[in-house]
Design an enzyme around this catalytic site. Structure first.
Site, short mmCIF file in Angstrom:
data_model
loop_
_atom_site.label_atom_id
_atom_site.label_comp_id
_atom_site.label_asym_id
_atom_site.label_seq_id
_atom_site.Cartn_x
_atom_site.Cartn_y
_atom_site.Cartn_z
CB SER A 99 -0.96 -0.03 1.19
OG SER A 99 -1.85 1.06 1.15
CG ASP A 243 -3.64 3.92 -1.20
OD1 ASP A 243 -4.20 3.66 -2.29
OD2 ASP A 243 -3.85 3.25 -0.17
CG ASP A 245 -3.09 -0.64 -2.18
OD1 ASP A 245 -3.08 0.54 -1.77
OD2 ASP A 245 -3.63 -1.58 -1.56
CG ASP A 247 -6.61 0.19 -0.99
OD1 ASP A 247 -5.83 1.17 -0.90
OD2 ASP A 247 -6.64 -0.71 -0.13
#
Length: 454
Positions: A99, A243, A245, A247
């Site tokens: 992440s 961010d 990743d 999500d």
């Protein structure tokens, strides 16, 4: 390698430094343990742009395939794209990403079919126990015929699914600056936004897991400075930051000012309630603004308050049949997305809401941003329990104040509230405070901090 899984396996996922804390050998064991615990006969895997991600993901696939499981690799993807594949294909899944963590980290977010989370109470502790038992000897040999490992591209299907949930075809033209932070938003945004009445100004779309421009964590104000400046320079209607990743999404208005994730939660909740005939349950965690349950009720819905953390939100989404859920960390969960979190779908809702009227974003969100908030303030402490007890002792005797311990300690008065929660992984207490006006919030915040930092 000698691995300390107590430092590697967190409450919701696997996360640590590569190769110091884990490597491809360990990833292969996690693949074998994952399929044994979930009972899956087929799985889907994906990975982000970090240098270590392809190797770790393939090692996990090998571990799963060696136990007779067929693996579909969707390759480079956002975390919500992996959730899409898990939901659409009905497969357990594993996403390789850390992440917003720095480049040397990597991790695994795992789910059961339909994107149902795998956390400490839903299989992750059993996976850890198996891996620990296999570290020295390796996974036991399976009698099963080895499974296949095949590749499949899901980006177009993922994009089509999202765009089927939010109609943007009739919005007025908008100019939007998107900061992907060299993360997976640079991979997904061009396809999701293609053909929409949007002028896209891309920032840091080059996939680079070393994050050469700034950390891919938009909740840190330092990481949205470039976006804020560019929105003003371009005279754009809004800016969106993802961010690492992709999500989570974070929004800034036409002035370059940050929009509270609680305001985004309230805005999307109102839209989802309208789409569902003014009925439905909306989940919010206990550090979201008072605005969120107020807006939910005003729009005919039922707000439900939960602990902080995606496993609690997703569990309550499933139990209550909620249509939407939001967290102040900029995670947004949708019933129509298998109760999973997707920053991209939240971003599409913001674009649809803004493009469906003539006003500015700052004017639009003003109705959803009603109170003064502190944001999350972390304090390093030696004794988390002792400091929480001191706060409780200070406030429990006061009149017109209520305390609850759903998650840490929440202290609520007529005109303000604050919550203090211990970190699960660090010697920190996290403070969030809110009040009806800025001077009251500052007073409440400072009083609580004085006790915390005693």
């Amino acid at each position: 390698m000698t691995a300390d899984l107590s430092q590697l396996v967190k409450a919701y996922d696997v996360r640590g430094v590569v190769p110091d804390q884990w490597d491809e050998t360990l990833a292969e064991l996690f693949g074998a343990a994952f399929v044994q615990v979930t009972g899956a006969d087929a799985i889907v895997t994906g990975h982000d742009m970090r240098p270590s991600s392809p190797g770790l993901s393939r090692a996990f696939a090998r571990g799963a395939a060696a136990r007779g499981v067929d693996v579909t690799e969707i390759g480079l993807c956002s975390t919500d794209q992996l959730y899409y594949a898990s939901g659409a294909f009905g497969l357990a899944g594993a996403m390789f990403t850390a992440s917003h963590n720095p480049a040397q980290y990597n991790g695994i977010k795992m789910c059961r079919p339909g994107a149902a989370p795998v956390g400490q109470d839903t299989g992750l502790s059993e996976i850890r126990e198996l891996v620990e038992s296999w570290i020295d000897s390796g996974a036991p040999t399976s009698d099963a015929t080895p499974g296949t490992i095949t590749q499949r591209d899901t980006l177009e299907d993922y994009s089509a699914h999202l765009r089927g949930l939010v109609d943007l075809t009739s919005i007025r033209p908008l100019k939007v600056v998107v900061d992907a932070g060299n993360g997976m938003g640079g991979h997904t945004v061009p396809t999701v936004f293609a053909g929409l009445p949007l002028t896209l100004v891309p920032m840091y779309f080059e996939l680079d897991g070393t994050f050469p421009n700034h950390e891919a964590n938009p909740l840190d104000p330092a990481n949205i400075v470039d976006l804020q400046k560019r929105v003003r320079e371009e005279d754009a209607d809004l800016g969106i930051a993802f961010d690492g990743d992709a999500d989570r999404c974070f929004v800034v208005d036409e002035r370059g000012e940050p929009v509270s994730p609680s305001a985004i939660t309230a805005l999307v909740a109102a839209r989802e309630l309208a789409r569902n005939g003014g009925k439905g349950t909306v989940i919010h965690n206990l550090i979201t603004s008072w605005s969120v349950p107020e807006v939910v009720r005003e729009n005919g819905g039922t707000p439900v308050r939960t602990r902080v953390g995606h496993s609690f939100i997703k569990a309550e989404m499933a139990t209550s049949g909620a249509i939407f859920g939001g967290e102040h960390s900029a995670h947004y969960y949708f019933k129509d997305f298998w109760n999973a979190d997707t920053g991209m779908l939240a971003a599409l809702h913001v674009l649809a809401a803004l493009g469906g009227q003539e006003g500015t974003l700052s004017a639009l969100v003003a109705q959803y941003d009603r109170y003064a908030g502190s944001g999350e303030i972390n304090s390093t402490v030696d004794d988390q329990a002792g400091r929480l007890a001191a706060i409780k002792a200070t406030y429990e005797a006061r009149e017109d104040i209520t305390l609850d311990e759903l998650d840490g300690l929440t202290v609520t008065a007529t005109d303000w509230w604050f919550n203090v929660r211990p970190s699960n992984t660090e010697p920190l207490l996290r403070l969030n405070a809110e009040a009806r006006d800025e001077p009251t919030m500052v007073k409440v915040r400072d009083e609580a901090l004085a006790i915390i930092r005693g």
